[in-house]
Write an enzyme that holds these catalytic residues in place. Structure first.
Site, mmCIF file in Angstrom:
data_model
loop_
_atom_site.group_PDB
_atom_site.id
_atom_site.type_symbol
_atom_site.label_atom_id
_atom_site.label_comp_id
_atom_site.label_asym_id
_atom_site.label_seq_id
_atom_site.Cartn_x
_atom_site.Cartn_y
_atom_site.Cartn_z
ATOM 1 N N GLY A 1 -7.285 1.446 -1.667
ATOM 2 C CA GLY A 1 -6.276 1.182 -2.680
ATOM 3 C C GLY A 1 -5.660 -0.194 -2.568
ATOM 4 O O GLY A 1 -5.389 -0.857 -3.574
ATOM 5 N N GLN B 1 -1.134 7.586 -5.612
ATOM 6 C CA GLN B 1 -0.475 8.873 -5.398
ATOM 7 C C GLN B 1 -0.658 9.825 -6.574
ATOM 8 O O GLN B 1 -0.466 11.040 -6.425
ATOM 9 C CB GLN B 1 1.025 8.657 -5.145
ATOM 10 C CG GLN B 1 1.349 7.887 -3.889
ATOM 11 C CD GLN B 1 1.045 8.656 -2.626
ATOM 12 O OE1 GLN B 1 1.027 9.890 -2.608
ATOM 13 N NE2 GLN B 1 0.801 7.937 -1.536
ATOM 14 N N CYS C 1 2.652 2.908 5.688
ATOM 15 C CA CYS C 1 2.317 1.502 5.911
ATOM 16 C C CYS C 1 3.472 0.716 6.527
ATOM 17 O O CYS C 1 3.303 -0.424 6.934
ATOM 18 C CB CYS C 1 1.898 0.854 4.595
ATOM 19 S SG CYS C 1 0.421 1.608 3.873
#
EC number: 2.8.1.7
Length: 393
Positions: free
Chosen positions: A71, A179, A325
């Site tokens: 992504g 998501q 992250c």
């Protein structure tokens, strides 16, 4: 002690059906798709089948699907590629203050290289104001990049309306749907989406594989050079097993979407309602259909999120305080600050996200476990002690 995983927004496990389809491409079906012999034709056909599955899931053409390393790469490609290809038209990009760092850091990089970026505010539930978007677009605007659904607080943006605004103003629209895909309906045509990013490991597929959908006819520069793969747009020998796995995962996700949404919404609401019974708590993000089905994010006042996570881990519960992250950061979530929470409250956030392996028993275990943890941590907190002494409400 139970083992309860509630961090599905960070990553998911690989479903057995997905792994089963992947396995032959690690061993006997290993040919390089760019070669011309039989075993290479087999891998080329496997990539084509996966591309067709992704196209069906997004309602786009096969020739509009490009496989990436994940992504983050897809986000980088969309933003940098448009910025480079259209710099003669303008240097203005619009995004929001609650994007994933794959978008925010890419925009910050471009700012250092002569581009102008507008970061839209959001309200206390994480929604942008459509009028703010309209007013931000200028004749120099070349791209709007707004995430489909927020990874921390679950807010689902009005994507179709955003796409319509961009279409009317002749501005490209990219959405980070990492998501959203597999959790809510996504249709790039109906929603006027020009580019879309997704990742395999969020939908029970493997890590290290993603997709960038690029609407046919869009001029975009390459991010990675060096070969003719992906119609000469993304160089590098293909991750065949990963591509096959992503294709199977997205097919399974879409075939089971309605039932998945129903189950996750029920468990989510049960979890949220139970956690909010703890005194001095706050739900971050909206309620109802405007929230991702499996997302809950709660702030517990007077304590630190990290201490909650350590205590939950001791009880066998996997959770997070925000994006995976940024888990090493001591700063409060930029998303929670953007929706107006003060630092001292934002620090006490807990994100619990549900997925295909979640059960009612898991939710009950969490609801039995969290309140005594919060009570114990507050009893050790100077902030809680000061609060009690002052008698504040």
């Amino acid at each position: 002690m139970k083992n309860v995983y509630m961090d599905y927004s960070a990553t998911t496990y690989v479903k057995p059906e997905v792994l089963e389809e992947m396995m032959p491409y690690f061993t006997e079906k290993f040919g390089n798709p760019s070669s011309f012999y039989g075993i290479s034709r087999i891998t080329k056909m496997a990539i084509d089948e996966a591309r067709e599955r992704v196209a069906k899931a997004l309602n786009c053409g096969m020739d509009e699907v490009y496989f990436t390393g994940g992504g983050s790469e897809a986000d980088n490609w969309a933003i940098k590629g448009i910025a480079s290809a259209h710099k003669n038209k303008g240097n203005h990009i619009i995004t929001t203050k609650i994007e994933h760092h794959a978008v925010l850091h890419t925009c910050m990089y471009l700012e250092k290289n002569g581009y102008d970026v507008t970061y839209l505010d959001v309200n206390d539930e994480g929604f942008i104001n459509l009028e703010d978007l309209k007013n931000a677009i200028t004749d120099k605007t070349i791209l709007v990049s707004i995430m489909f659904a927020n990874n921390e607080i679950g807010t689902i943006q009005p994507i179709k309306e955003i796409g319509e605004i961009c279409k009317e103003r002749n501005v490209y629209f990219h959405t980070d749907a990492v998501q959203a895909v597999g959790n809510v309906p996504v249709d790039v045509k109906e929603m006027n989406i020009d580019m879309l990013s997704l990742a395999g490991h969020k939908i029970y597929g493997p890590k290290g594989i993603g997709v960038l959908y690029i609407k046919k006819g869009i001029k975009i520069d390459n991010l990675i050079h060096g070969g003719a793969q992906e119609k000469s747009r993304r160089a590098g020998t293909e991750n065949i097993a990963g591509i096959v796995g992503l294709g199977k995962a997205i097919e399974l996700a879409c075939d089971n979407l309605d039932e998945h949404m129903k189950n996750m919404t029920y468990l989510r609401d049960k979890l949220i309602d139970g956690l909010l019974k703890v005194p001095y708590t706050k739900l971050n993000g909206p309620r109802g259909d405007e929230r991702l089905p499996g997302n809950s994010n709660i702030c517990f006042r007077f304590i630190e999120g990290e201490s909650i996570l350590l205590s939950l881990d001791f009880e066998g519960i996997c959770a997070s305080s925000g994006s995976a992250c940024t888990s090493g950061s001591l700063d409060p979530s930029h998303v929670l600050l953007a929706i107006g929470l003060p630092h001292e409250i934002a620090h006490g956030s807990l994100r619990l996200t549900l997925g295909a392996g979640s059960t009612v028993e898991d939710v009950d275990y969490v609801l039995d476990t969290v309140p005594p943890i919060i009570e114990r941590l507050r009893n050790m907190s100077p902030l809680w002690d000061d609060f009690l002494k002052k008698g504040e409400k």
